[in-house]
Design an enzyme around this catalytic site. Structure first.
Site, PDB file in Angstrom:
ATOM      1  N   CYS A 136       0.833  -1.209   0.000  1.00 40.91           N
ATOM      2  CA  CYS A 136       0.000   0.000   0.000  1.00 40.91           C
ATOM      3  C   CYS A 136       0.865   1.256   0.000  1.00 40.91           C
ATOM      4  O   CYS A 136       1.380   1.661   1.046  1.00 40.91           O
ATOM      5  CB  CYS A 136      -0.929  -0.021   1.216  1.00 40.91           C
ATOM      6  SG  CYS A 136      -1.995   1.426   1.321  1.00 40.91           S
ATOM      7  N   CYS A 139      -0.405   4.153   2.075  1.00 41.84           N
ATOM      8  CA  CYS A 139      -0.195   3.964   3.515  1.00 41.84           C
ATOM      9  C   CYS A 139       1.268   4.184   3.882  1.00 41.84           C
ATOM     10  O   CYS A 139       1.578   4.815   4.888  1.00 41.84           O
ATOM     11  CB  CYS A 139      -0.574   2.547   3.940  1.00 41.84           C
ATOM     12  SG  CYS A 139      -2.133   1.966   3.281  1.00 41.84           S
ATOM     13  N   ASP A 140       2.186   3.615   3.101  1.00 41.57           N
ATOM     14  CA  ASP A 140       3.573   3.512   3.548  1.00 41.57           C
ATOM     15  C   ASP A 140       4.576   4.333   2.724  1.00 41.57           C
ATOM     16  O   ASP A 140       5.748   4.420   3.101  1.00 41.57           O
ATOM     17  CB  ASP A 140       4.015   2.035   3.527  1.00 41.57           C
ATOM     18  CG  ASP A 140       3.178   1.185   4.482  1.00 41.57           C
ATOM     19  OD1 ASP A 140       2.689   1.744   5.487  1.00 41.57           O
ATOM     20  OD2 ASP A 140       2.996  -0.011   4.219  1.00 41.57           O
TER      21      ASP A 140
HETATM   22  P1  FAD Z   1     -10.578  -5.369   6.734  1.00 41.20           P
HETATM   23  O1  FAD Z   1      -9.708  -4.508   7.563  1.00 41.20           O
HETATM   24  O2  FAD Z   1      -9.966  -6.156   5.616  1.00 41.20           O
HETATM   25  O3  FAD Z   1     -11.363  -6.360   7.724  1.00 41.20           O
HETATM   26  C1  FAD Z   1     -12.100  -7.415   7.201  1.00 41.20           C
HETATM   27  C2  FAD Z   1     -12.676  -8.191   8.377  1.00 41.20           C
HETATM   28  O4  FAD Z   1     -13.579  -9.174   7.874  1.00 41.20           O
HETATM   29  C3  FAD Z   1     -11.660  -8.936   9.229  1.00 41.20           C
HETATM   30  O5  FAD Z   1     -11.942  -8.738  10.582  1.00 41.20           O
HETATM   31  C4  FAD Z   1     -11.891 -10.406   8.865  1.00 41.20           C
HETATM   32  O6  FAD Z   1     -11.572 -11.284   9.934  1.00 41.20           O
HETATM   33  C5  FAD Z   1     -13.373 -10.376   8.585  1.00 41.20           C
HETATM   34  N1  FAD Z   1     -13.886 -11.471   7.757  1.00 41.20           N
HETATM   35  C6  FAD Z   1     -13.559 -11.804   6.482  1.00 41.20           C
HETATM   36  N2  FAD Z   1     -14.260 -12.896   6.095  1.00 41.20           N
HETATM   37  C7  FAD Z   1     -15.052 -13.240   7.142  1.00 41.20           C
HETATM   38  C8  FAD Z   1     -15.987 -14.286   7.371  1.00 41.20           C
HETATM   39  N3  FAD Z   1     -16.264 -15.209   6.441  1.00 41.20           N
HETATM   40  N4  FAD Z   1     -16.610 -14.360   8.571  1.00 41.20           N
HETATM   41  C9  FAD Z   1     -16.370 -13.428   9.547  1.00 41.20           C
HETATM   42  N5  FAD Z   1     -15.489 -12.404   9.373  1.00 41.20           N
HETATM   43  C10 FAD Z   1     -14.827 -12.333   8.193  1.00 41.20           C
HETATM   44  N6  FAD Z   1      -5.197   2.205   5.500  1.00 41.20           N
HETATM   45  C11 FAD Z   1      -5.015   3.449   5.989  1.00 41.20           C
HETATM   46  O7  FAD Z   1      -5.938   4.243   5.971  1.00 41.20           O
HETATM   47  N7  FAD Z   1      -3.808   3.835   6.529  1.00 41.20           N
HETATM   48  C12 FAD Z   1      -2.748   2.996   6.620  1.00 41.20           C
HETATM   49  O8  FAD Z   1      -1.672   3.370   7.095  1.00 41.20           O
HETATM   50  C13 FAD Z   1      -2.928   1.659   6.138  1.00 41.20           C
HETATM   51  N8  FAD Z   1      -1.909   0.774   6.215  1.00 41.20           N
HETATM   52  C14 FAD Z   1      -2.101  -0.498   5.752  1.00 41.20           C
HETATM   53  C15 FAD Z   1      -1.052  -1.410   5.860  1.00 41.20           C
HETATM   54  C16 FAD Z   1      -1.221  -2.713   5.435  1.00 41.20           C
HETATM   55  C17 FAD Z   1      -0.081  -3.686   5.572  1.00 41.20           C
HETATM   56  C18 FAD Z   1      -2.475  -3.116   4.862  1.00 41.20           C
HETATM   57  C19 FAD Z   1      -2.661  -4.549   4.390  1.00 41.20           C
HETATM   58  C20 FAD Z   1      -3.503  -2.212   4.724  1.00 41.20           C
HETATM   59  C21 FAD Z   1      -3.335  -0.901   5.173  1.00 41.20           C
HETATM   60  N9  FAD Z   1      -4.346   0.050   5.053  1.00 41.20           N
HETATM   61  C22 FAD Z   1      -4.184   1.301   5.559  1.00 41.20           C
HETATM   62  C23 FAD Z   1      -5.642  -0.291   4.415  1.00 41.20           C
HETATM   63  C24 FAD Z   1      -6.679  -0.571   5.501  1.00 41.20           C
HETATM   64  O9  FAD Z   1      -6.153  -1.503   6.418  1.00 41.20           O
HETATM   65  C25 FAD Z   1      -7.941  -1.115   4.857  1.00 41.20           C
HETATM   66  O10 FAD Z   1      -8.431  -0.199   3.899  1.00 41.20           O
HETATM   67  C26 FAD Z   1      -9.016  -1.341   5.912  1.00 41.20           C
HETATM   68  O11 FAD Z   1      -8.553  -2.213   6.919  1.00 41.20           O
HETATM   69  C27 FAD Z   1     -10.291  -1.920   5.291  1.00 41.20           C
HETATM   70  O12 FAD Z   1     -11.194  -2.116   6.331  1.00 41.20           O
HETATM   71  P2  FAD Z   1     -12.409  -3.135   6.216  1.00 41.20           P
HETATM   72  O13 FAD Z   1     -13.079  -3.053   7.536  1.00 41.20           O
HETATM   73  O14 FAD Z   1     -13.169  -2.882   4.990  1.00 41.20           O
HETATM   74  O15 FAD Z   1     -11.763  -4.577   6.016  1.00 41.20           O
END
Ligand code: FAD
Ligand code: NAP
Length: 318
Positions: A136, A139-140
């Site tokens: 990302c 992010c980084d």
């Molecule tokens: P996610 O964070 O992907 O969460 C998905 C959730 O769904 C998880 O809890 C998982 O366990 C759950 N899940 C999936 N399938 C199932 C199932 N079948 N049953 C029950 N639960 C399930 N964004 C920023 O804004 N700033 C940053 O600095 C940043 N740094 C990042 C660094 C890294 C290494 C990564 C990978 C991403 C980063 N991001 C950052 C992006 C950010 O993390 C994501 O945009 C954000 O987490 C998305 O949130 P979400 O809630 O949509 O999904």
């Protein structure tokens, strides 16, 4: 085996699911969050977060997610440790079955299962993750100010990440396994016109080189796909940009997915085609993919869920 019922069932405990939970709980919907295999979501596998509003100093991703969960619980959310393996969207109530055998029934359903970056699966990638290897740039990228970085991939994401990185780095190399990009022409034109960018064509990444304990990444070992020759491209940061996979397996054939597998929502809303079923965060957004946008759409899903419940109650009163 137990049956858990709620007015708001949330699948996923990243920023989208927990933000929906905070709003849903405060609206009296007593949400249940089923956390999945990655409680707290993607931010639990990163370190420094510098772009989530409200914090002047650098914060840690896992800490931010602990705080979000604590806030959600504080206002009345029930967090349950399970992974949904089956879903029935013929409700309301919408019905999900967990890996544990437990059944979850929600008058509304908020899908917040996120997406995962695709990785190359080569040596050094996981050990140097967060120590030079990232998926990302938004992010980084900031951590590599004035340093040499590489981007791996040849699609729109790779080209956009490379262009974004030129805001911080004077030396960006795109490593691509073929001799042409699949990215849109307009993006390619912008890339080729940028003096800070060069392209290493026909190079497949063999490994990421460096010591996680001292200084992190130093370079990327590549193989020339035409000559078979191996070389090392020096780099302080490497951004893997070979696509993302949304966690939508459960919903295939039940909800409309786009060509990349993301849930299709009505434009500008978290509403799916099924009234009472909402999608928020990375699972419906292949463009922005940030914690703050996931949290924002989580909030929108909860507000729409609350309206859906209120309208049903009003209609039931007759
Ligand atoms: P996610 O964070 O992907 O969460 C998905 C959730 O769904 C998880 O809890 C998982 O366990 C759950 N899940 C999936 N399938 C199932 C199932 N079948 N049953 C029950 N639960 C399930 N964004 C920023 O804004 N700033 C940053 O600095 C940043 N740094 C990042 C660094 C890294 C290494 C990564 C990978 C991403 C980063 N991001 C950052 C992006 C950010 O993390 C994501 O945009 C954000 O987490 C998305 O949130 P979400 O809630 O949509 O999904
Ligand atoms: P993508 O279009 O699938 O491109 C992935 C790139 O990574 C391809 O160049 C592919 O190489 C390469 N790749 C895949 N697996 C690899 C591996 N194991 N080793 C080395 N290279 C590998 O993915 P994306 O760029 O993330 O885009 C996904 C979708 O989102 C697309 O539909 C895209 O148009 C869209 N998108 C749009 C925008 C925009 O409109 N601004 C921005 C970002 C994304 P090959 O080319 O050799 O297959």
């Amino acid at each position: 085996m137990a049956t858990h019922t709620t007015r708001m069932l949330i699948i996923g405990s990243g920023p989208a699911g927990l933000s929906a939970a905070i709003y849903g709980a405060r609206a009296g919907l007593a949400p249940i969050v089923v956390q999945g295999l990655q409680p707290g979501g993607q931010l639990t596998i990163t370190t420094d977060v510098e772009n989530y509003p409200g914090f002047r100093d650098v914060i840690q991703g896992p800490w931010l997610m602990q705080e979000m969960q604590a806030q959600a619980e504080h206002v009345g959310t029930r967090m349950l440790w399970d992974t949904i393996t089956e879903i029935d969207l013929s409700g309301p109530p919408f019905r999900a079955i967990g890996d544990s055998g437990d059944i979850y029934e929600g008058e509304t359903l908020v899908i917040a299962t996120g997406a995962q970056a695709k990785w190359l699966g080569v040596d050094g990638e996981q050990t140097l993750s967060g120590k030079g290897v990232s998926a990302c740039a938004t992010c980084d990228g900031f951590f590599y100010r004035g340093k040499k970085v590489v981007v791996i991939g040849g699609g729109n994401t790779a080209v956009e990440e490379a262009l974004y990185l030129t805001n911080h780095s004077p030396d960006v190399t795109v490593i691509h396994r073929r001799d042409s990009f699949r990215a849109e022409k307009i993006l390619q034109d912008r890339l080729f016109a940028n003096e800070k960018v060069s392209v290493a064509w026909n190079k497949a990444v063999k490994s990421f080189v460096g010591d996680p304990a001292s200084g992190g990444l130093t370079g990327v070992e590549v193989v020339d796909t035409e000559t078979g020759e191996t070389s090392i491209i020096p780099a302080d940061g490497a951004f893997v940009a070979i696509g993302h996979a949304p966690a939508t397996e459960l919903f295939k054939g039940k909800l409309e997915l786009d060509s990349s597998g993301y849930i299709v929502v009505q434009p500008g809303t978290p509403k799916t085609a099924i009234p009472g079923v909402f999608a928020c965060g990375d699972v419906m957004d292949h463009t922005y993919r940030q914690a703050v946008t996931a949290a924002g759409t989580g909030c929108m899903a909860a507000l729409d869920a609350e309206r859906f419940v209120a309208e049903r109650e009003f209609a039931a009163k007759g």
